[in-house]
Design an enzyme around this catalytic site. Structure first.
Site, PDB file in Angstrom:
ATOM      1  N   HIS C  49       0.809  -1.157   0.017  1.00 47.93           N
ATOM      2  CA  HIS C  49      -0.020   0.060  -0.078  1.00 47.93           C
ATOM      3  C   HIS C  49       0.716   1.241   0.001  1.00 47.93           C
ATOM      4  CE1 HIS C  49      -3.738   2.230   0.749  1.00 47.93           C
ATOM      5  NE2 HIS C  49      -3.253   2.924   1.612  1.00 47.93           N
ATOM      6  N   HIS C  97     -10.576   2.202  -0.845  1.00 50.34           N
ATOM      7  CA  HIS C  97     -10.454   1.765   0.540  1.00 50.34           C
ATOM      8  C   HIS C  97     -11.297   0.405   0.775  1.00 50.34           C
ATOM      9  CE1 HIS C  97     -10.523   3.226   4.945  1.00 50.34           C
ATOM     10  NE2 HIS C  97      -9.348   3.874   4.330  1.00 50.34           N
TER      11      HIS C  97
END
Lengths: 80, 269, 673, 80
Positions: C49, C97
């Site tokens: 990420h 998300h």
């Protein structure tokens, strides 16, 4: 048959509404307030023959829709 | 009084959202308007230069938004705080005829405060709320255009002809007008305090979606007995300019609300 | 070696053997053992990420470096910054998300909005619009794997989260899309985008201003929520993911709203030299990234951080991802003014450290140094050009004329991907800030239809910004290359349809597990197609995000390269909406070919075709310029692009907005499809 | 001292949230549900010497902020 479902945030999960109400109460002069937590309650009238069936149905309702087990606990109280 | 002398306060606390476009609307008409945080009226933690009194201004506007997150009930927390710090000044302000406008969240605050329906002139803020704005009938937030018929004039609509239909957009989750009993509604009708009602394209008082929240009597906006305190759920500041509602003319339907109050202040003070 | 793997698992580091060995070598040279806070910090920095380790080499090769003079800063920072006019620039960010939303839809979506707002805010920009491209499993799914929530439950939760957060924070949600496909059953995707506006002389960069600056942490208190959020997003979801409650953070819009005002006030007054939001990896990532970007180091005092819960270990404080927090760097003489502004807005603010000359980060706790890492090691990071295998798409075309056109059309209109999303759009306040000129729903009051773009007027001038989001996962599932090229083509046509000039775009690439070669093959094909179209058309990619591991043992998401296009509208008074106005001729622009790969027609009729529509950037550029010229020379009443369902659905959508139309298709050459 | 405040809509005032939850439950197949009403509950921790003082303080909080008498009734339950 009436079932009352209490839905509350788990420990450690931030309760934005509780915080906002606490801040408002203290601003209004209620200095003795230490903590406020918001609880959602649904009173459900359901046509079931007996308590067990009602309990089972309402439990399933909580699992499927009313509560999210990840962040919430739920408690069911049955009344005649 | 002169145009340049007029000073307008647009109240804000954490969660109010529409103060900037409301301030811009007034400024475009030549008055000086500023967004004022509630703390600036009473708190000693604020710097000297930023402390304010309600009487520094000639008009108070409570804008749209989610004051204090709309927790407990929309507008409940802000109105309780207002009542505890500014009640005395506000009562004098209203009794002397200064205009007070509540848009969307502002209307909810004025109702929770007891400033509306405002039947009693010498007690502008009632002890207990006399009406309520509760969750929309669709149980959902509604952001849509709405058509309003101008039923009766008040300080904020005296330049608008009676019976005219205007388009103000609505955006709220708790806008359903509810009265404790029919007697309150009858008095409002009798005193000509109902300013706007939701209508459909033909001007009829239709149901959802024309009436976005299920309000009694399609009520969209009301004023107090004196007509200087006005609350409405739709947003006039969002259609101040023609281009905001796809029209070529310079001003949109909403500009009349701001022009009327300035005209009132120029003539009466 | 087993011991290294055990450590990685036990501490939730999600690092593989090779990475653990690299750490061992580094500390051997240092002659000491790593502390727990150092290991955790490295795990954050090296997670997929934070450092895009599996995608960086391909992104650089295909997608970056499309230069246009009007681009001020692309890819390097949290958001892209592009020139809007002489004195303003607009800021673009698009992020995913996904993992938290699959576990807790309401909190996951809300914190997604909170995070994307901070990415735009930390460039010093006032956020002006939000978009929410969402992807869920098909609504008529029969049985679900254990522990997986029903798509309807996820949809309601995500929409409620975006509504409650976006509305409360006062930023209009003006666009987005909702797409249903069985590949998203176990992995819903929640992508969120944001656009902001900033005066050019007020742009703030997400790096330390200069050595000696003070680090000021502002916003919410730090707690245990969201620990390992980043590493959690860097591995496949499994049944037991539900216990990892800690990985889901909860947003507080009423803390965020004054935070935005306060940050913009210190930017306006020129009191700060750098600003960056605390997203994935918390303090650890923000401190190291801000210092690394300015070639300096940092000293941090963890005792200064204000906490939400007692008894937190130093490493928990350092990597916690609690929401609503920003990091500012301030000249020493301005620190008091900054603290004053935040006090006025009731937003906590505290000094936590300062920038130092040496390129190293030192962390102190109760007077003791518990952390010291060289930035080159921490952020030099690890990079892989993972092996990939491109799967061959063999041509199948079994489409035939349906017997009953009417019933096919009805089924196409009913399909959830085409049916009206009014019930969602009406829940979002898309008009707050009063700058929304072209609304997401256009046409006669209470008979509106969907528009192609929303148009905003952010400044006093008549210049506007058009925003759209687009991707067609049905096509990319069959043919990743041509599917992505067609999605890019559709994004451009959306921008053109409202009379805006395509100006820049951001992408959010959602894929499966990069360690599997065929997933990596899909990824490379998509990035190659994007680079080819963007370079050919001349549209710079200014911001992006990569989300891997959207996969479970039950299935992997379709390749989903979500695109957010931004167009410049020279005069907002000449935008064109999509509904018929009851007058004028109807003109169809472009060729119609028999390309039914990934089409709504195939989905509804069950017929099979892998001929995904092809396109070329040069031809697209020619069409775009011709259309923009037409808008200038002729009075165009309405314009709409053909997407899912082709001409039939496009005409239906234009009629729904206002009134009917009469069409004669005989003039179209070729077979009658 | 912990006080639980139950805030419920008065008879005759339409409970939009309750209706929405009932509709959703029936959609999910719970056909036996007849009525659902939503109740807001705040759990307030307050430092008071005795029960009477707590009762008086919380009652004032309801009057001033927590309940709107036009549409809501409130009930206070005190717990040690």
């Amino acid at each position: 048959m009436i079932a009352e479902v209490f839905i509350e945030l788990k420990e450690g999960v931030m309760d934005a509404e509780g915080e906002a109400v606490k801040k408002a109460l203290r601003l209004l002069g209620f200095k003795k307030v230490r903590k406020v937590s918001s609880v959602k309650v649904y009173r459900i009238e359901i046509d079931t023959k007996n308590k067990e069936e009602a309990e089972r149905e309402v439990k399933e309702m909580c699992e499927k829709l009313l509560a999210n087990p990840v962040i919430q606990n739920y408690k069911i109280i049955l009344k005649e | 009084m002169e145009l340049e002398e007029i000073r307008v306060a647009v109240l804000r606390i954490e969660g109010t959202n529409c103060e900037e476009e409301t301030v811009k609307a007034f400024k475009n008409l030549g008055v000086n308007a500023e967004a004022v945080h509630l703390k600036q009226f009473y708190s000693d933690t604020i710097k000297e230069s930023e402390q304010r009194s309600l009487f520094d201004y000639h008009c108070l506007v409570i804008p749209g938004g989610f004051s204090a997150g709309d927790y407990v009930r929309a507008g409940a927390i802000l109105s309780a705080r207002l009542k505890s710090v500014l009640r005395r000044d506000l009562e004098i302000f209203i009794r002397e005829g200064y205009p007070v406008l509540g848009i969307c969240n502002g209307f909810q605050v004025l109702v929770e405060l007891g400033a509306l329906p405002g039947f009693d002139e010498d007690k502008p803020i009632s002890e207990k709320p006399q009406m309520a704005l509760t969750v929309n009938e669709s149980a959902r937030f509604e952001c849509r255009p709405s058509l309003l018929k101008h039923e009766n004039k008040c300080v904020f609509t005296n330049l608008l002809d009676l019976g005219r239909i205007v388009m103000f957009p609505v955006a709220h989750a708790e806008g359903r007008v509810v009265f404790p009993n029919d007697e309150v509604l009858d008095r409002l009708v009798e005193n000509r305090q109902i300013v706007f009602r939701y209508v459909d394209e033909e001007g009829k008082y239709a149901g959802y979606p024309w009436n976005p929240n299920g309000s009694v009597f399609n009520i969209a906006g009301i004023c107090n007995v004196k007509g200087n305190v006005f609350g409405l759920m739709p947003h006039p500041e969002r259609v101040f300019w023609g281009y905001q509602q796809g029209r070529d003319d310079v001003y949109g339907d909403g500009a009349i609300v701001f022009k009327s109050v300035i005209d009132y202040l120029k003539k009466n003070f | 070696d087993e011991e290294l793997i055990r450590i990685s698992e036990e501490m939730g580091l999600a690092l593989n053997l090779e990475e653990m060995k690299k750490i061992k070598v580094y500390f051997a040279k240092k002659g000491r053992n790593p502390t727990d806070i150092e290991l955790q910090s490295i795990a954050q920095a090296w997670s997929e990420h934070c450092c895009y380790k599996s995608s960086k080499c391909y992104l650089r090769e295909f997608l970056f470096g499309i230069e246009r003079d009007y681009v001020i800063s692309a890819i390097k920072e949290d958001a892209g910054v592009v020139e809007f006019d002489e004195n303003y620039a607009y800021v673009v960010a698009l992020e995913s998300h996904n993992h938290p939303s699959a576990i807790e839809p309401y909190g996951g979506a809300a914190t997604g909005i909170g995070g994307i707002l901070r990415d735009v805010l930390c460039m010093g920009a006032q956020p002006i619009a939000l978009v929410d491209p969402l992807f869920f499993g098909n609504l008529d799914v029969k049985e679900l794997p254990k522990g997986v929530k029903h798509p309807l439950y996820l949809l309601y939760g995500v929409v409620a989260g975006i509504r409650d957060y976006g509305n409360r924070v006062g930023i209009p949600t003006v666009g987005g899309m909702v797409f249903f496909d069985e590949s998203y059953i176990t992995n819903c995707l929640v992508n969120v985008g944001c656009v902001g506006i900033v005066r050019k002389d007020r742009i703030v960069h997400s790096r330390v201003g200069n050595v000696g600056d003070i680090f000021v942490l502002v916003g919410g208190a730090t707690g245990r929520d969201g620990i390992h959020g980043v590493t959690f997003a860097s591995k496949e979801l499994s049944e037991k993911s539900e216990e990892e409650r800690g990985a889901v953070q909860l947003g507080n819009p009423i803390m965020k709203e004054p935070l935005i005002h306060a940050c913009l006030e210190v930017v306006e007054k020129g009191l700060i030299t750098g600003m960056k939001d605390l997203g994935g990896g918390g303090l650890s990532c923000v401190i190291s990234e801000m210092s690394y970007a300015s070639n300096c180091g940092a000293e941090v005092y963890l005792d200064k951080v204000h906490l939400k819960e007692e008894g937190m270990a130093p490493w928990e404080i350092y990597i916690s991802e609690s929401q609503e927090r920003m990091m500012l760097t301030v000249r020493p003489e301005h620190v008091d003014d900054v603290l004053d502004v935040f006090k006025k807005w009731d937003v906590p603010a505290v000094v936590v450290g300062k920038a130092i000359e040496e390129k190293v980060v030192r962390v102190y706790w109760r007077g003791k140094k518990i952390y010291e890492l060289d930035l080159d090691f921490l952020l030099g990071a690890v990079e892989y050009c993972r092996p990939y295998r491109v799967r061959r798409v063999e041509r199948i075309d079994e489409t035939s004329k349906p017997s009953d056109f009417k019933s096919v059309l009805i089924k196409m209109l009913e399909h959830p991907n085409v049916a009206s999303k009014e019930w969602i759009v009406r829940q979002y306040d898309h008009e707050v800030r009063a700058c929304t000129i072209l609304k997401p729903l256009q046409g006669r009051i209470n008979r509106e239809t969907h528009g192609d773009c929303a148009v905003l007027k952010p400044t006093d001038s008549w210049r506007g910004l058009a925003i759209t989001t687009d991707v067609n996962p049905w096509m990319t599932k069959i043919d990743p290359f041509w599917g992505t090229a067609s999605s890019f083509d559709e994004m451009i046509r959306n921008l053109i349809a409202v009379n805006s000039i395509p100006h820049s775009f951001a992408d959010c690439l959602n894929f499966g597990n990069p360690e599997k070669p065929e997933r990596m093959g899909d990824f490379v094909q998509c990035v190659r197609a994007l680079g080819w179209m963007a370079r050919g058309f001349g549209l710079p990619c200014v911001s992006g995000n990569v989300s891997f591991y959207n996969e479970t043992p039950y299935g992997c998401v379709a390749p989903t390269p979500t695109l957010m296009g931004i167009g410049i509208v020279e005069d907002v008074r000449r935008v064109v909406s999509s509904n018929f106005k009851g007058k004028g001729e109807i003109v169809l622009v472009g060729e119609t070919l028999k390309e039914f790969g990934g089409s709504l027609f195939c989905k509804v009729t069950g017929q099979k075709s892998t001929v995904v529509p092809k396109t070329s950037p040069k031809r697209l550029k020619k069409y775009a310029n011709a259309m923009l010229q037409a808008f200038k020379e002729f009075k165009v009443y309405s314009c709409h692009d053909l997407a899912e369902g082709g001409l039939a659905i496009a005409l239906a959508e234009m009629c729904i907005g206002n009134c009917g139309c009469r069409v004669d298709l005989s003039c179209l050459k070729g077979e009658d499809y």
